[in-house]
Design a protein around this motif. Sequence first.
Motif, PDB file in Angstrom:
ATOM      1  N   LEU A   1       4.532  -1.743   3.559  1.00 33.04           N
ATOM      2  CA  LEU A   1       4.515  -0.408   3.032  1.00 33.04           C
ATOM      3  C   LEU A   1       5.527   0.082   1.812  1.00 33.04           C
ATOM      4  O   LEU A   1       6.355  -0.281   1.819  1.00 33.04           O
ATOM      5  N   LEU A   2       4.970   0.967   0.886  1.00 32.15           N
ATOM      6  CA  LEU A   2       5.563   1.722   0.077  1.00 32.15           C
ATOM      7  C   LEU A   2       5.268   3.223   0.120  1.00 32.15           C
ATOM      8  O   LEU A   2       4.524   3.811  -0.218  1.00 32.15           O
ATOM      9  N   PRO A   3       6.459   3.770   1.001  1.00 31.00           N
ATOM     10  CA  PRO A   3       6.360   5.123   1.215  1.00 31.00           C
ATOM     11  C   PRO A   3       6.424   6.180  -0.109  1.00 31.00           C
ATOM     12  O   PRO A   3       6.765   5.924  -1.035  1.00 31.00           O
ATOM     13  N   HIS A   4       5.854   7.218   0.043  1.00 27.98           N
ATOM     14  CA  HIS A   4       5.897   8.307  -0.982  1.00 27.98           C
ATOM     15  C   HIS A   4       6.839   9.295  -0.691  1.00 27.98           C
ATOM     16  O   HIS A   4       6.722   9.907   0.336  1.00 27.98           O
ATOM     17  N   ALA A   5       7.921   9.606  -1.398  1.00 26.62           N
ATOM     18  CA  ALA A   5       8.464  10.894  -1.253  1.00 26.62           C
ATOM     19  C   ALA A   5       8.547  11.834  -2.335  1.00 26.62           C
ATOM     20  O   ALA A   5       8.522  11.609  -3.740  1.00 26.62           O
ATOM     21  N   TRP A   6       8.239  13.087  -2.020  1.00 28.16           N
ATOM     22  CA  TRP A   6       8.015  14.141  -3.328  1.00 28.16           C
ATOM     23  C   TRP A   6       8.839  15.231  -2.941  1.00 28.16           C
ATOM     24  O   TRP A   6       9.098  15.690  -1.770  1.00 28.16           O
ATOM     25  N   PRO A   7       9.368  16.187  -3.906  1.00 26.26           N
ATOM     26  CA  PRO A   7      10.015  17.353  -3.770  1.00 26.26           C
ATOM     27  C   PRO A   7       9.484  18.792  -3.451  1.00 26.26           C
ATOM     28  O   PRO A   7      10.542  19.497  -3.059  1.00 26.26           O
ATOM     29  N   GLY A   8       8.282  18.764  -3.385  1.00 26.42           N
ATOM     30  CA  GLY A   8       7.566  19.983  -3.218  1.00 26.42           C
ATOM     31  C   GLY A   8       6.308  19.708  -3.885  1.00 26.42           C
ATOM     32  O   GLY A   8       5.839  18.546  -4.478  1.00 26.42           O
TER      33      GLY A   8
ATOM     34  N   LEU B   1       0.720  -0.989   0.084  1.00 24.38           N
ATOM     35  CA  LEU B   1       0.011  -0.229  -0.027  1.00 24.38           C
ATOM     36  C   LEU B   1       0.764   1.236  -0.021  1.00 24.38           C
ATOM     37  O   LEU B   1       1.786   1.519   0.794  1.00 24.38           O
ATOM     38  N   LEU B   2       0.389   2.240  -1.066  1.00 29.12           N
ATOM     39  CA  LEU B   2       1.096   3.658  -1.165  1.00 29.12           C
ATOM     40  C   LEU B   2       0.200   4.602  -0.184  1.00 29.12           C
ATOM     41  O   LEU B   2      -0.960   4.948  -1.117  1.00 29.12           O
ATOM     42  N   GLY B   3       0.357   5.256   0.760  1.00 29.55           N
ATOM     43  CA  GLY B   3      -0.286   6.446   1.216  1.00 29.55           C
ATOM     44  C   GLY B   3       0.210   7.577   0.829  1.00 29.55           C
ATOM     45  O   GLY B   3       1.522   7.941   0.861  1.00 29.55           O
ATOM     46  N   TRP B   4      -0.523   8.317  -0.080  1.00 31.34           N
ATOM     47  CA  TRP B   4      -0.265   9.578  -0.630  1.00 31.34           C
ATOM     48  C   TRP B   4       0.088  10.653  -0.053  1.00 31.34           C
ATOM     49  O   TRP B   4      -0.685  11.029   0.796  1.00 31.34           O
ATOM     50  N   MET B   5       1.366  11.241   0.143  1.00 32.47           N
ATOM     51  CA  MET B   5       1.667  12.269   0.939  1.00 32.47           C
ATOM     52  C   MET B   5       1.503  12.387   2.206  1.00 32.47           C
ATOM     53  O   MET B   5       0.876  12.740   2.986  1.00 32.47           O
ATOM     54  N   SER B   6       2.084  11.036   2.768  1.00 28.89           N
ATOM     55  CA  SER B   6       2.011  10.855   4.317  1.00 28.89           C
ATOM     56  C   SER B   6       2.792  12.302   5.109  1.00 28.89           C
ATOM     57  O   SER B   6       3.672  12.450   4.518  1.00 28.89           O
ATOM     58  N   LYS B   7       2.220  12.567   6.108  1.00 31.51           N
ATOM     59  CA  LYS B   7       2.523  14.032   6.537  1.00 31.51           C
ATOM     60  C   LYS B   7       3.705  13.832   7.638  1.00 31.51           C
ATOM     61  O   LYS B   7       4.177  14.820   7.953  1.00 31.51           O
ATOM     62  N   SER B   8       4.270  12.846   8.407  1.00 33.80           N
ATOM     63  CA  SER B   8       4.920  12.635   9.186  1.00 33.80           C
ATOM     64  C   SER B   8       5.572  11.446   9.543  1.00 33.80           C
ATOM     65  O   SER B   8       5.265  10.420   8.843  1.00 33.80           O
ATOM     66  N   GLN B   9       6.863  11.456  10.266  1.00 28.02           N
ATOM     67  CA  GLN B   9       7.373  10.140  10.541  1.00 28.02           C
ATOM     68  C   GLN B   9       6.403   9.153  11.205  1.00 28.02           C
ATOM     69  O   GLN B   9       6.319   7.969  11.015  1.00 28.02           O
ATOM     70  N   SER B  10       5.740   9.694  12.189  1.00 27.17           N
ATOM     71  CA  SER B  10       5.166   8.913  13.212  1.00 27.17           C
ATOM     72  C   SER B  10       3.728   8.374  12.397  1.00 27.17           C
ATOM     73  O   SER B  10       3.339   7.264  12.597  1.00 27.17           O
TER      74      SER B  10
ATOM     75  N   LEU C   1       4.147   7.426   9.053  1.00 32.59           N
ATOM     76  CA  LEU C   1       4.692   6.373   8.295  1.00 32.59           C
ATOM     77  C   LEU C   1       4.911   5.040   9.344  1.00 32.59           C
ATOM     78  O   LEU C   1       4.555   4.139   8.795  1.00 32.59           O
ATOM     79  N   ASN C   2       5.299   5.479  10.347  1.00 30.80           N
ATOM     80  CA  ASN C   2       5.507   4.303  11.371  1.00 30.80           C
ATOM     81  C   ASN C   2       4.350   3.538  11.585  1.00 30.80           C
ATOM     82  O   ASN C   2       4.402   2.401  11.745  1.00 30.80           O
ATOM     83  N   SER C   3       3.153   4.487  11.914  1.00 35.32           N
ATOM     84  CA  SER C   3       2.060   3.699  12.097  1.00 35.32           C
ATOM     85  C   SER C   3       1.310   3.048  11.282  1.00 35.32           C
ATOM     86  O   SER C   3       0.875   1.932  11.166  1.00 35.32           O
ATOM     87  N   GLU C   4       1.530   3.651   9.836  1.00 37.53           N
ATOM     88  CA  GLU C   4       0.953   2.915   8.655  1.00 37.53           C
ATOM     89  C   GLU C   4       1.620   1.438   8.511  1.00 37.53           C
ATOM     90  O   GLU C   4       1.170   0.514   8.406  1.00 37.53           O
ATOM     91  N   ARG C   5       3.040   1.564   8.467  1.00 36.24           N
ATOM     92  CA  ARG C   5       4.063   0.417   8.561  1.00 36.24           C
ATOM     93  C   ARG C   5       3.424  -0.730   9.540  1.00 36.24           C
ATOM     94  O   ARG C   5       3.289  -2.051   9.135  1.00 36.24           O
ATOM     95  N   GLN C   6       3.277  -0.434  10.836  1.00 36.62           N
ATOM     96  CA  GLN C   6       2.734  -1.209  11.912  1.00 36.62           C
ATOM     97  C   GLN C   6       1.646  -1.953  11.626  1.00 36.62           C
ATOM     98  O   GLN C   6       1.271  -3.372  11.685  1.00 36.62           O
ATOM     99  N   LEU C   7       0.719  -1.141  10.935  1.00 33.10           N
ATOM    100  CA  LEU C   7      -0.625  -1.852  10.713  1.00 33.10           C
ATOM    101  C   LEU C   7      -0.567  -2.672   9.453  1.00 33.10           C
ATOM    102  O   LEU C   7      -1.227  -3.866   9.445  1.00 33.10           O
ATOM    103  N   LEU C   8       0.177  -2.116   8.495  1.00 37.26           N
ATOM    104  CA  LEU C   8       0.435  -3.127   7.217  1.00 37.26           C
ATOM    105  C   LEU C   8       0.770  -4.660   7.702  1.00 37.26           C
ATOM    106  O   LEU C   8       0.586  -5.520   7.098  1.00 37.26           O
ATOM    107  N   GLU C   9       1.971  -4.328   8.373  1.00 37.29           N
ATOM    108  CA  GLU C   9       2.669  -5.565   8.814  1.00 37.29           C
ATOM    109  C   GLU C   9       1.833  -6.447   9.485  1.00 37.29           C
ATOM    110  O   GLU C   9       1.915  -7.597   9.293  1.00 37.29           O
TER     111      GLU C   9
ATOM    112  N   GLU D   1      12.583  10.310   6.122  1.00 37.79           N
ATOM    113  CA  GLU D   1      11.321   9.619   6.770  1.00 37.79           C
ATOM    114  C   GLU D   1      11.110   8.260   6.320  1.00 37.79           C
ATOM    115  O   GLU D   1      10.782   7.421   7.098  1.00 37.79           O
ATOM    116  N   SER D   2      11.001   8.051   5.075  1.00 38.88           N
ATOM    117  CA  SER D   2      10.677   6.746   4.137  1.00 38.88           C
ATOM    118  C   SER D   2      11.757   5.925   4.793  1.00 38.88           C
ATOM    119  O   SER D   2      11.229   4.631   5.183  1.00 38.88           O
ATOM    120  N   ILE D   3      13.209   6.071   4.780  1.00 40.46           N
ATOM    121  CA  ILE D   3      14.202   5.342   5.074  1.00 40.46           C
ATOM    122  C   ILE D   3      14.044   4.894   6.535  1.00 40.46           C
ATOM    123  O   ILE D   3      14.073   3.670   6.893  1.00 40.46           O
TER     124      ILE D   3
END
Length: 270
Positions: free
Chosen positions: A131-138, A106-115, A117-125, A168-170
Motif C-alpha cells: 500500500l502507498l497511502p495518500h496524504a493531502w493538506p486540504g 497501489l495508491l488509492g487517491w484520497m482514502s477517506k478513513s483509517q478503516s 486504509l486498513n482494509s486496502e492494506r490487508q487486500l493488497l498484502e 492515519e497513513s502511519i
Amino acid sequence: GRVWAIEYDVSSLDTDPDPFTVIKNDWQWLVNEAEILDDPRYLHENGKPVLFIWGFSVNGRDFTLAQANEIVDWFGTQNLHLIGGVPSKWENMTDWHGHYQRYDQLLGWMSKSQSELNSERQLLESWGMKLLPHAWPGFSWSNLKKQPGDQQYTARRRGSFYWERLWESINSGADQIFLGMFDEYDEGTAIMPMSDNPPQPHTAWGQYIDNAGREPFWWLRLSGYANELLDGARPIDSNEPSESQVHDRIYAGPDATLFPGSNLAGDRLS
C-alpha cells in the motif's frame, strides 16, 4: 539527497487513437535518448527504477480494461517497480482487480478513513503487494472549476487536516506515504509555502488559500516530522505535534520577496 521518478497521469491519453504507442514511445525516448535511468538520483525500490502510472479506472478516464492491461503489461516487462494510482474505494471495483494486481504497489487517491486504509492494506498484502497511502493538506476546486469558495472545499484547519491524513497513513502500518501535492495550488493541495497577502479575487468565483496563521513552511515541516516517525527517529505518537516539537527548516536562508521591474537585468535576473 533528493531523488526523482517519472509519473504518468493518463487523464487525457484516452482521447488518443493509440494510447499504447504514445506512452511506449515516450518512455523509450526518455530511457534511450534522455537516459533518465542513468541518473544516480533516479528513484529505485528493491533495486528497480520506479514508474508511477495514475488514472486507469478513475472516473472520467475512458480506457477499456484491455487498453489499460496492454500498457501496464508492457511496462511490466521493463524491469520496473510499478505504482498504480487508482480512485478512492478502488477495492469495490472488482472488475479491475486483475488489472490492479499487475502493479507492485497501489495508491488509492484520497482514502477517506483509517478503516478504509486498513482494509486496502490487508487486500493488497493478500495479493503480495504494498500500500502507498495518500496524504493531502486540504482541497479546493474554487479556482480550477470557477466555483464559489464554499463548494468542493476541504479546510486545512491550520495543518490539523494534514496531520490526520499523515497519522492515519502511519497507523495503517505503511512504510511510505505519497504526499499530494507539493505545488498544486490550483486544487488547494500544495504543501509548499504560500503568500499570506494574496489579492482578492476579481470574479464572483474562487478564493485564495493562505497559511491560516501558520508560518509558511509548516506543511513541509509536518511532512518531515511524519518522515521521522516512519524512519523510527521519533517514538510513534498520534498527537499532532506543536511547533516546538518539529524541526525548524534548515534548507532555506532568510525570506526575501522580489518584484521584478521592467529592467530585469538590473534585478540580477536573466
